[in-house]
Write a protein that holds these residues in place. Structure first.
Motif, PDB file in Angstrom:
ATOM      1  N   TYR A   1       0.783  -1.152   0.030  1.00 41.21           N
ATOM      2  CA  TYR A   1       0.062  -0.048  -0.186  1.00 41.21           C
ATOM      3  C   TYR A   1       0.932   1.349   0.082  1.00 41.21           C
ATOM      4  O   TYR A   1       0.610   2.159  -0.595  1.00 41.21           O
ATOM      5  CB  TYR A   1      -0.995  -0.054   1.109  1.00 41.21           C
TER       6      TYR A   1
ATOM      7  N   GLN B   1      -6.537   9.094   7.147  1.00 41.01           N
ATOM      8  CA  GLN B   1      -6.755   8.364   8.308  1.00 41.01           C
ATOM      9  C   GLN B   1      -5.932   7.003   8.433  1.00 41.01           C
ATOM     10  O   GLN B   1      -5.402   6.594   9.561  1.00 41.01           O
ATOM     11  CB  GLN B   1      -8.464   7.996   8.495  1.00 41.01           C
ATOM     12  N   LEU B   2      -5.841   6.501   7.153  1.00 41.55           N
ATOM     13  CA  LEU B   2      -5.141   5.243   7.387  1.00 41.55           C
ATOM     14  C   LEU B   2      -3.524   5.553   7.445  1.00 41.55           C
ATOM     15  O   LEU B   2      -2.706   4.827   8.369  1.00 41.55           O
ATOM     16  CB  LEU B   2      -5.272   4.342   6.007  1.00 41.55           C
TER      17      LEU B   2
ATOM     18  N   GLN C   1      -2.158   5.089  -6.284  1.00 45.77           N
ATOM     19  CA  GLN C   1      -3.202   4.903  -5.315  1.00 45.77           C
ATOM     20  C   GLN C   1      -3.169   6.243  -4.585  1.00 45.77           C
ATOM     21  O   GLN C   1      -2.376   6.629  -4.036  1.00 45.77           O
ATOM     22  CB  GLN C   1      -3.254   3.552  -4.400  1.00 45.77           C
ATOM     23  N   LYS C   2      -4.550   6.591  -4.364  1.00 50.93           N
ATOM     24  CA  LYS C   2      -4.769   7.750  -3.633  1.00 50.93           C
ATOM     25  C   LYS C   2      -4.398   7.535  -2.079  1.00 50.93           C
ATOM     26  O   LYS C   2      -4.995   6.665  -1.661  1.00 50.93           O
ATOM     27  CB  LYS C   2      -6.073   8.282  -3.807  1.00 50.93           C
TER      28      LYS C   2
ATOM     29  N   ASP D   1      -4.850   7.664   1.793  1.00 52.47           N
ATOM     30  CA  ASP D   1      -5.875   7.936   2.803  1.00 52.47           C
ATOM     31  C   ASP D   1      -5.607   8.535   4.160  1.00 52.47           C
ATOM     32  O   ASP D   1      -4.401   7.859   4.845  1.00 52.47           O
ATOM     33  CB  ASP D   1      -6.406   6.340   3.146  1.00 52.47           C
TER      34      ASP D   1
END
Length: 280
Positions: free
Chosen positions: A212, A226-227, A221-222, A224
């Protein structure tokens, strides 16, 4: 199992032992009984969170517009449960079925006298080809109508979440490992096997996290936010150790585990040998 939820002031957190018990009650019900009902035990706080950690079934009879439960049995069972688990109190009740029926209002009214604001857990335990998963929903009651006129009762859905202690989660993982077994049987791992399995799962999760992060850094990938904050908090909790110190710590723990496993095996063998000598 599929969990359906809706926003609401209350939130019901259900432990897997409750769901397993309800399914067991349903499977062991009399042939002429369409559904089972029972009492939910657990705790609640001032923030509107209700936690169900235990339950028991209650004998009942019902028709299209009436219902009767064995109140004496319910109170006797609650007293027995309270002696074993003083911290558990009545938080609501459960029933099986696909929808709420008219007698549910009467049963809910009884539990309203047993606790301040009971929750109702509805379990649809029927499974077929069109619906291969069970469904769980939670409700609370509210009154509606014109002031000074006739009022009615309505069940409002609330949020439902699964929650488990560490030992419950471990037991669920063991049971899930037998899904693809024809005999539906699983064997428990020894201490070394548990360590190996945990290390394998940790390695797999780390690979997913690294993949990721790499995909975000290469704009595949954008990100996140919060992640990202969760990953940063996770990284900050890991103690900063050099490789030699970490290797020494792991090796020391592994040696202690192997020694404990060896001593356990020796004691078990000694006990078995002693029992055979006594039998002779």
């Amino acid at each position: 199992a599929k969990v359906s939820s809706s926003s609401g002031a209350l939130q019901l957190r259900v432990h897997p032992t409750v769901l397993l018990q309800i399914i067991d009650f349903y499977e062991r019900r009399p042939e002429n009984q369409l559904q089972v009902i029972g009492t939910l035990l657990g705790s609640s706080d001032s923030k509107g969170q209700v936690t169900a950690t235990n339950c028991f079934s209650v004998p009942h009879s019902e028709s299209e517009d009436s219902a009767a439960i064995d109140i004496e049995f319910q109170r006797a069972m609650f007293e027995l449960h309270r002696k074993a688990n003083p911290g558990e109190s009545i938080v609501g009740w459960f029933s099986t079925g696909s929808s709420i029926r008219a007698p549910s209002v009467l049963i809910h009214d009884y539990y309203s006298r047993e606790c301040r604001r009971p929750v109702h857990l509805l379990v649809n335990a029927e499974v077929d080809d069109s619906r291969p998963r069970m469904q769980f929903r939670a409700f609370v009651s509210t009154t509606f109508g014109v002031p000074g006129k006739t009022k009615g009762t309505m069940f409002v859905p609330i949020e439902l979440r699964n929650e488990a202690y560490d030992d419950e989660a471990a037991a669920c993982r063991v049971m899930q490992s037998g899904r693809n077994n024809i005999k539906r049987a699983v064997s428990l791992l020894d201490d070394v096997g548990n360590v190996r399995s945990a290390a394998r799962n940790l390695s797999r999760m780390l690979e997913q996290v690294i993949a990721y992060v790499d995909s975000v850094l290469t704009d595949q990938q954008k990100a996140d936010p919060q992640l990202g904050r969760s990953l940063a908090q996770l990284v900050n909790t890991v103690p900063k150790l050099d490789k030699e110190t970490f290797d020494d710590m792991v090796n020391s723990s592994t040696k202690d585990l192997l020694m404990l496993s060896y001593l356990t095996t020796m004691i078990r063998t000694h006990l078995d040998f002693n029992e055979k000598l006594i039998a002779m």
